[in-house]
Design an enzyme around this catalytic site. Structure first.
Site, PDB file in Angstrom:
ATOM      1  N   ASN A  31      51.865  48.040  12.741  1.00  0.00           N
ATOM      2  CA  ASN A  31      52.828  49.122  12.535  1.00  0.00           C
ATOM      3  C   ASN A  31      54.140  48.690  13.191  1.00  0.00           C
ATOM      4  OD1 ASN A  31      54.314  51.460  12.498  1.00  0.00           O
ATOM      5  ND2 ASN A  31      52.950  52.617  13.865  1.00  0.00           N
TER       6      ASN A  31
ATOM      7  N   LYS B 288      56.973  50.045  13.084  1.00  0.00           N
ATOM      8  CA  LYS B 288      57.821  51.182  13.501  1.00  0.00           C
ATOM      9  C   LYS B 288      59.270  50.932  13.083  1.00  0.00           C
ATOM     10  CE  LYS B 288      54.454  52.227  17.024  1.00  0.00           C
ATOM     11  NZ  LYS B 288      54.136  52.832  18.309  1.00  0.00           N
TER      12      LYS B 288
ATOM     13  N   HIS C  37      51.157  59.703  12.025  1.00  0.00           N
ATOM     14  CA  HIS C  37      51.281  58.986  13.294  1.00  0.00           C
ATOM     15  C   HIS C  37      51.772  59.952  14.372  1.00  0.00           C
ATOM     16  CE1 HIS C  37      52.683  56.232  16.376  1.00  0.00           C
ATOM     17  NE2 HIS C  37      51.886  55.334  15.826  1.00  0.00           N
TER      18      HIS C  37
ATOM     19  N   GLU D  27      53.892  59.700  16.581  1.00  0.00           N
ATOM     20  CA  GLU D  27      55.346  59.774  16.755  1.00  0.00           C
ATOM     21  C   GLU D  27      55.964  60.720  15.730  1.00  0.00           C
ATOM     22  OE1 GLU D  27      55.995  55.543  16.807  1.00  0.00           O
ATOM     23  OE2 GLU D  27      54.973  55.469  18.749  1.00  0.00           O
TER      24      GLU D  27
ATOM     25  N   GLU E 153      44.193  57.100  17.664  1.00  0.00           N
ATOM     26  CA  GLU E 153      45.223  56.627  18.578  1.00  0.00           C
ATOM     27  C   GLU E 153      45.480  57.686  19.651  1.00  0.00           C
ATOM     28  OE1 GLU E 153      47.823  53.397  16.592  1.00  0.00           O
ATOM     29  OE2 GLU E 153      48.720  55.342  16.137  1.00  0.00           O
TER      30      GLU E 153
ATOM     31  N   GLY F   4      51.955  52.469  23.304  1.00  0.00           N
ATOM     32  CA  GLY F   4      53.135  51.861  23.908  1.00  0.00           C
ATOM     33  C   GLY F   4      53.178  51.944  25.425  1.00  0.00           C
TER      34      GLY F   4
ATOM     35  N   SER G  65      48.139  50.359  22.507  1.00  0.00           N
ATOM     36  CA  SER G  65      48.177  49.248  23.463  1.00  0.00           C
ATOM     37  C   SER G  65      47.092  48.203  23.217  1.00  0.00           C
ATOM     38  CB  SER G  65      48.118  49.763  24.910  1.00  0.00           C
ATOM     39  OG  SER G  65      49.261  50.557  25.181  1.00  0.00           O
TER      40      SER G  65
HETATM   41  P1  PGA Z   1      51.181  50.205  20.444  1.00  0.00           P
HETATM   42  O1  PGA Z   1      51.371  51.232  19.206  1.00  0.00           O
HETATM   43  O2  PGA Z   1      50.249  49.126  19.983  1.00  0.00           O
HETATM   44  O3  PGA Z   1      52.574  49.682  20.711  1.00  0.00           O
HETATM   45  O4  PGA Z   1      50.629  50.999  21.565  1.00  0.00           O
HETATM   46  C1  PGA Z   1      50.302  51.570  18.371  1.00  0.00           C
HETATM   47  C2  PGA Z   1      50.762  52.552  17.325  1.00  0.00           C
HETATM   48  O5  PGA Z   1      51.610  53.406  17.628  1.00  0.00           O
HETATM   49  O6  PGA Z   1      50.319  52.506  16.167  1.00  0.00           O
END
Ligand code: PGA
Length: 251
Positions: A11, A13, A96, A98, A167, A173, A212
Site C-alpha cells: 500500500n 499510500k 483502510h 486512514e 490492521e 506506521g 508495521s
Molecule cells: P505500515 O502500514 O506497514 O506502514 O504500518 C500498513 C498499512 O497501513 O496498510
C-alpha cells in the site's frame, strides 16, 4: 483445505510520482520470479495506469487504494470502481483505517464500495482493525465482528472477489505489532465470523495482517495460523524490503 497461497500487498499510500513509482514497480517485478506468494502493489490513483502498464505481462498485480460507491456523477475528486479497473487495477483497498478514522468512513460506506468493486470485477481488500482504546477496553474481537458484519456485502462474497486485511490501527506506521498470539486470536476470530456468514467459502478468503510488517518480523507473522499474507505500508516503498517480506514466506 490446503493452505491458501499468500498475498503480499504493498500500500503505497500518498507516495510516489510517476517516475519513481514506475521504477519501484519495475524493480519489484524484475525480482518477482519464483516468489512463493502472489504480489500486488497499490499506487496512488494518479499513477495507476503507468504502473499497470509497467507491470503488464509480469507476475505483479496492481490495485487501487479506494473507490467511490457510485457508478458516476457529481463527486469531485473521487474515482469510481470502474475507473480503477479501467486504469489497469485488479484489486482495490477499501475501508483502510486512514479513511475510516481520517475521513469518517463508516462500515455502511465500505460495504457500498465493496458492492461497487465487486460489480465491476475488482477484488476488494476490505480492511478492519481496532483502535488502541478499543483493544485496551478488551473489545478487539467485538469490533472486528461488527466491522466485518457491517462492511461486507450480504451476498456474493467469495474467495475470488474478497480479501480481508486485519490492521490494528495502533500498529499502522508505528513500529509496534500485536504479539503472535494476539494476531492468531484475531485471525481465527475473523475466519470463524466469516464461516458463520459464508459457510465453507470462508476458508477460501485470504486474511492479510497489516501494521508495521517488515522483513525482520514478516517470517513469524506469516507463519501464524490463518494469516494468508500481508498488507504492507512503509516497507513496500522499497523494492528490497518488499521482496524480503515476500521471501520470508516459508510456505
Ligand atoms: P505500515 O502500514 O506497514 O506502514 O504500518 C500498513 C498499512 O497501513 O496498510
Amino acid at each position: 483445505m490446503a493452505a491458501l497461497k499468500k498475498l503480499i500487498a504493498g500500500n503505497w499510500k500518498m507516495n510516489m510520482l510517476a517516475t519513481d513509482g514506475v521504477a519501484l514497480a519495475r524493480a519489484i517485478s524484475a525480482k518477482a520470479n519464483g516468489a512463493s506468494c502472489d504480489l500486488l502493489v497499490c499506487p496512488p490513483a494518479t499513477i495507476l495506469r503507468s504502473v499497470a502498464e509497467a507491470l503488464a505481462d509480469t507476475d505483479v498485480a496492481v490495485g487501487g487504494q479506494d473507490c467511490h460507491e457510485a457508478e458516476s456523477g457529481a463527486f469531485t475528486g473521487d474515482v469510481s470502481a470502474a475507473m480503477v479497473g479501467d486504469a489497469g487495477a485488479s484489486h482495490v483497498i477499501l475501508g483502510h483505517s486512514e479513511r475510516r478514522h481520517g475521513l469518517d468512513e463508516s462500515d455502511a460506506r465500505v460495504r457500498a464500495k465493496t458492492v461497487a468493486a465487486h460489480g465491476v470485477g475488482l477484488i476488494a481488500i476490505v480492511c478492519i482493525g481496532e483502535t488502541e482504546a478499543e483493544r485496551d477496553a478488551g473489545r478487539t474481537l467485538d469490533v472486528l465482528s461488527a466491522q466485518l458484519g457491517g462492511s461486507l456485502p450480504d451476498s456474493g462474497v467469495s474467495g475470488t472477489n474478497t480479501v480481508v486485511a486485519y490492521e490494528p490501527v495502533w500498529a499502522i506506521g508505528t513500529g509496534r505489532t500485536p504479539t503472535l498470539e494476539e494476531v492468531e486470536a484475531a485471525h481465527t476470530h475473523i475466519r470463524t465470523t466469516l464461516g458463520a456468514a459464508l459457510g465453507g467459502e470462508a476458508a477460501a478468503i485470504r486474511l492479510l495482517y497489516g501494521g508495521s510488517m517488515k522483513p525482520e518480523n514478516a517470517g513469524p507473522l506469516l507463519a501464524v495460523a490463518n494469516v494468508d499474507g500481508g498488507l504492507i505500508g512503509g516497507a513496500s516503498l522499497d523494492a528490497e524490503s518488499f521482496l524480503a517480506i515476500a521471501a520470508a514466506d516459508a510456505s
